[in-house]
Design an enzyme around this catalytic site. Sequence first.
Site, PDB file in Angstrom:
ATOM      1  CG  HIS A 248       0.877   8.316 -10.957  1.00  0.00           C
ATOM      2  ND1 HIS A 248       0.357   9.597 -10.994  1.00  0.00           N
ATOM      3  CD2 HIS A 248       0.205   7.735  -9.727  1.00  0.00           C
ATOM      4  CE1 HIS A 248      -0.552  10.352 -10.067  1.00  0.00           C
ATOM      5  NE2 HIS A 248      -0.025   9.103  -8.721  1.00  0.00           N
ATOM      6  CG  LEU A 250       9.536   5.522 -11.145  1.00  0.00           C
ATOM      7  CD1 LEU A 250       9.337   5.245 -12.916  1.00  0.00           C
ATOM      8  CD2 LEU A 250      10.189   5.629 -10.497  1.00  0.00           C
ATOM      9  NE  ARG A 251       3.206  13.251 -12.662  1.00  0.00           N
ATOM     10  CZ  ARG A 251       1.652  12.886 -13.463  1.00  0.00           C
ATOM     11  NH1 ARG A 251       2.377  13.451 -14.368  1.00  0.00           N
ATOM     12  NH2 ARG A 251       0.807  13.384 -12.950  1.00  0.00           N
ATOM     13  CG  ASN A 363       1.696  -7.632   1.352  1.00  0.00           C
ATOM     14  OD1 ASN A 363       2.584  -6.773   1.533  1.00  0.00           O
ATOM     15  ND2 ASN A 363       1.104  -7.872  -0.284  1.00  0.00           N
ATOM     16  CE1 TYR A 367      -1.383  -2.269   3.749  1.00  0.00           C
ATOM     17  CE2 TYR A 367      -0.814  -4.749   2.397  1.00  0.00           C
ATOM     18  CZ  TYR A 367      -0.253  -3.153   2.376  1.00  0.00           C
ATOM     19  OH  TYR A 367      -0.246  -2.504   1.627  1.00  0.00           O
ATOM     20  NE  ARG A 410       1.044   1.688  -3.613  1.00  0.00           N
ATOM     21  CZ  ARG A 410       1.189   2.052  -3.644  1.00  0.00           C
ATOM     22  NH1 ARG A 410       0.346   3.589  -4.272  1.00  0.00           N
ATOM     23  NH2 ARG A 410       1.816   2.613  -4.819  1.00  0.00           N
ATOM     24  N   GLY A 423       2.830  -1.390  -3.669  1.00  0.00           N
ATOM     25  CA  GLY A 423       1.792  -1.525  -4.643  1.00  0.00           C
ATOM     26  C   GLY A 423       1.812  -3.477  -5.884  1.00  0.00           C
ATOM     27  CG  LEU A 424       4.629  -2.358  -8.310  1.00  0.00           C
ATOM     28  CD1 LEU A 424       6.592  -2.392  -8.502  1.00  0.00           C
ATOM     29  CD2 LEU A 424       4.018  -3.177  -9.559  1.00  0.00           C
ATOM     30  CG  LEU A 426      -0.271  -9.154  -3.138  1.00  0.00           C
ATOM     31  CD1 LEU A 426      -1.581  -9.365  -2.489  1.00  0.00           C
ATOM     32  CD2 LEU A 426       0.409 -10.173  -2.308  1.00  0.00           C
TER      33      LEU A 426
HETATM   34  P1  ADP Z   1       2.024  -2.649  -0.983  1.00  0.00           P
HETATM   35  O1  ADP Z   1       3.291  -2.143  -0.816  1.00  0.00           O
HETATM   36  O2  ADP Z   1       1.002  -1.877  -1.157  1.00  0.00           O
HETATM   37  O3  ADP Z   1       1.583  -3.586   0.057  1.00  0.00           O
HETATM   38  P2  ADP Z   1       0.738  -5.109  -2.233  1.00  0.00           P
HETATM   39  O4  ADP Z   1       1.102  -5.516  -4.443  1.00  0.00           O
HETATM   40  O5  ADP Z   1       1.491  -6.043  -1.485  1.00  0.00           O
HETATM   41  O6  ADP Z   1       1.503  -4.005  -2.721  1.00  0.00           O
HETATM   42  O7  ADP Z   1      -0.500  -5.825  -1.746  1.00  0.00           O
HETATM   43  C1  ADP Z   1      -1.659  -4.940  -2.135  1.00  0.00           C
HETATM   44  C2  ADP Z   1      -2.811  -4.133  -1.590  1.00  0.00           C
HETATM   45  O8  ADP Z   1      -3.405  -5.417  -1.187  1.00  0.00           O
HETATM   46  C3  ADP Z   1      -2.221  -3.127  -0.675  1.00  0.00           C
HETATM   47  O9  ADP Z   1      -1.996  -2.436  -0.278  1.00  0.00           O
HETATM   48  C4  ADP Z   1      -3.900  -3.928   0.120  1.00  0.00           C
HETATM   49  O10 ADP Z   1      -4.073  -3.156   0.175  1.00  0.00           O
HETATM   50  C5  ADP Z   1      -3.408  -5.020  -0.367  1.00  0.00           C
HETATM   51  N1  ADP Z   1      -3.010  -6.223   0.867  1.00  0.00           N
HETATM   52  C6  ADP Z   1      -2.175  -6.453   0.786  1.00  0.00           C
HETATM   53  N2  ADP Z   1      -1.907  -7.947   1.653  1.00  0.00           N
HETATM   54  C7  ADP Z   1      -3.025  -7.406   2.891  1.00  0.00           C
HETATM   55  C8  ADP Z   1      -3.542  -8.667   3.429  1.00  0.00           C
HETATM   56  N3  ADP Z   1      -2.800  -9.438   4.197  1.00  0.00           N
HETATM   57  N4  ADP Z   1      -4.533  -7.684   4.347  1.00  0.00           N
HETATM   58  C9  ADP Z   1      -5.219  -6.841   3.695  1.00  0.00           C
HETATM   59  N5  ADP Z   1      -5.253  -5.663   2.402  1.00  0.00           N
HETATM   60  C10 ADP Z   1      -3.649  -6.582   1.865  1.00  0.00           C
END
Ligand code: ADP
Length: 459
Positions: A248, A250-251, A363, A367, A410, A423-424, A426
């Site tokens: 999804h 990739l699409r 991140n 954010y 996310r 979304g990868l 973390l």
């Molecule tokens: P992304 O590429 O979306 O950052 P992550 O896996 O790094 O993917 O993070 C997953 C989700 O966790 C993010 O989309 C965000 O919603 C939330 N998130 C990550 N880090 C934070 C942060 N420091 N503060 C608030 N939300 C965060």
Amino acid sequence: MRALSVHTRLTLWYAGALLAILVVVSALSYSLLAWSLAQDVDRSLLTVAKVVRDASRDDPIDATEQWLRELLDPEHQLIQLLDPDGTLRVRSRGLRGDRLPLSPAARQTIVEGRPAFETVVMRDQRVRVVALPVRHDGRLVEVVQVGASLRPTERTLDRWVEILAILVPLAVGLAAAGGRLMARTALKPVDDMSQDARRIDAEALGRRIAVRGTGDELDHLAETLNGMLARLESTFTEMRRFSADAAHELRTPLTALKGTLEVALRADRSGPEYREALASALEEVDRLVRLSEDLLLLSRSTAGPESPAARVDLESLVLDVASVGARLGKDRGVVVRVGATAPVAVQGDAGALRRAVLNLVENGVKYTPAGGRVEVSVAEDDAGVAVAVEDTGPGIDAADAERIFEPFVRLDAARARETGGSGLGLAIARSIVVAHRGTLTVERAITGGARFVIRLPRA
Ligand code: ADP
């Protein structure tokens, strides 16, 4: 050659062991019987010899033969009386003109006043002979010799061997049949289990091996296998979901890319319009490249460390990541700074650990609204080493604290802000930390923002 089944092997071992035991017991019983029969023969020979000695002492010599004829069955008894010098004086008719031999060793024993036993061969059969001295006033006056054929003893022993030759194979045969039945019965649940297991494949991972409820080792095995199947099933489900999510993800850029190119091609465009279309296409390609790089990174970090573990200085790692974060933060109006540090080290892959901490700092910058702050610190306690990344952003609800570490997850608010993340981030960070036997968790910071903590065992 086909391998023997377990119950056949068990039966063979069992029968083999029993055969060995029975052979040893038979050999022992044969020796004991032979010894006891020999004792009986010697004892009865000595008794007869003593009777003859006493009779010959009381009666005149001429009367002795007469007496022998009357008292004993002269046809079968082998009795003779000798003078001290070995001259034959009287012999029973059973000897039929033969003489019972007297070896020099036996003669010596008699001279010493003791009965002498020996086994000789007469007329093709083994004969046991006892020679008993007759003394008068301390002087050897006569020697009584009594012999008995050993043929009855030998016949008894032969019969015992014949009986054993029938009984031992019979016992082993019966035991093998019984053992085979027992082994079959005992291993039947194993057969059932393997039948159950054969029916389980990727399409039917929800099936389980039947637990009989007896609480024995086989039930434990079935439970262990079922536990393994449950884990495999959840991993499989996760993988399916991951593949679907990845497809999804990739699409979406591919569809956008296709749309951009189609629109651009639909009519003749001016130079700037083409440039704009290409720039937009390049943006989507960039997203695709990032996504595929992240997917690669995730699969690598799940597979474990790439380079052999080395000593990683966490303090300098944190300083380095913070300076990279500071550059990123400058564009967004977010300050990235280093908090408390300690000179601590862990064992692991420096590149991978740097990637994990950098993902958290990125991140934080992404954010946290402009004017906010991200702080990186490293500390040491009894449990090990902890690297914390804390920000003054919106923070993460406790309900999402586990979910956000799953690939492609996310949170809506973040999504709305279109950070462009895959979304990868973390998921990659957590799998790197787990590969280093550590944990990655998130909590609410005192400022209300998010506080991510990596805990690792000390080097
Ligand atoms: P992304 O590429 O979306 O950052 P992550 O896996 O790094 O993917 O993070 C997953 C989700 O966790 C993010 O989309 C965000 O919603 C939330 N998130 C990550 N880090 C934070 C942060 N420091 N503060 C608030 N939300 C965060």
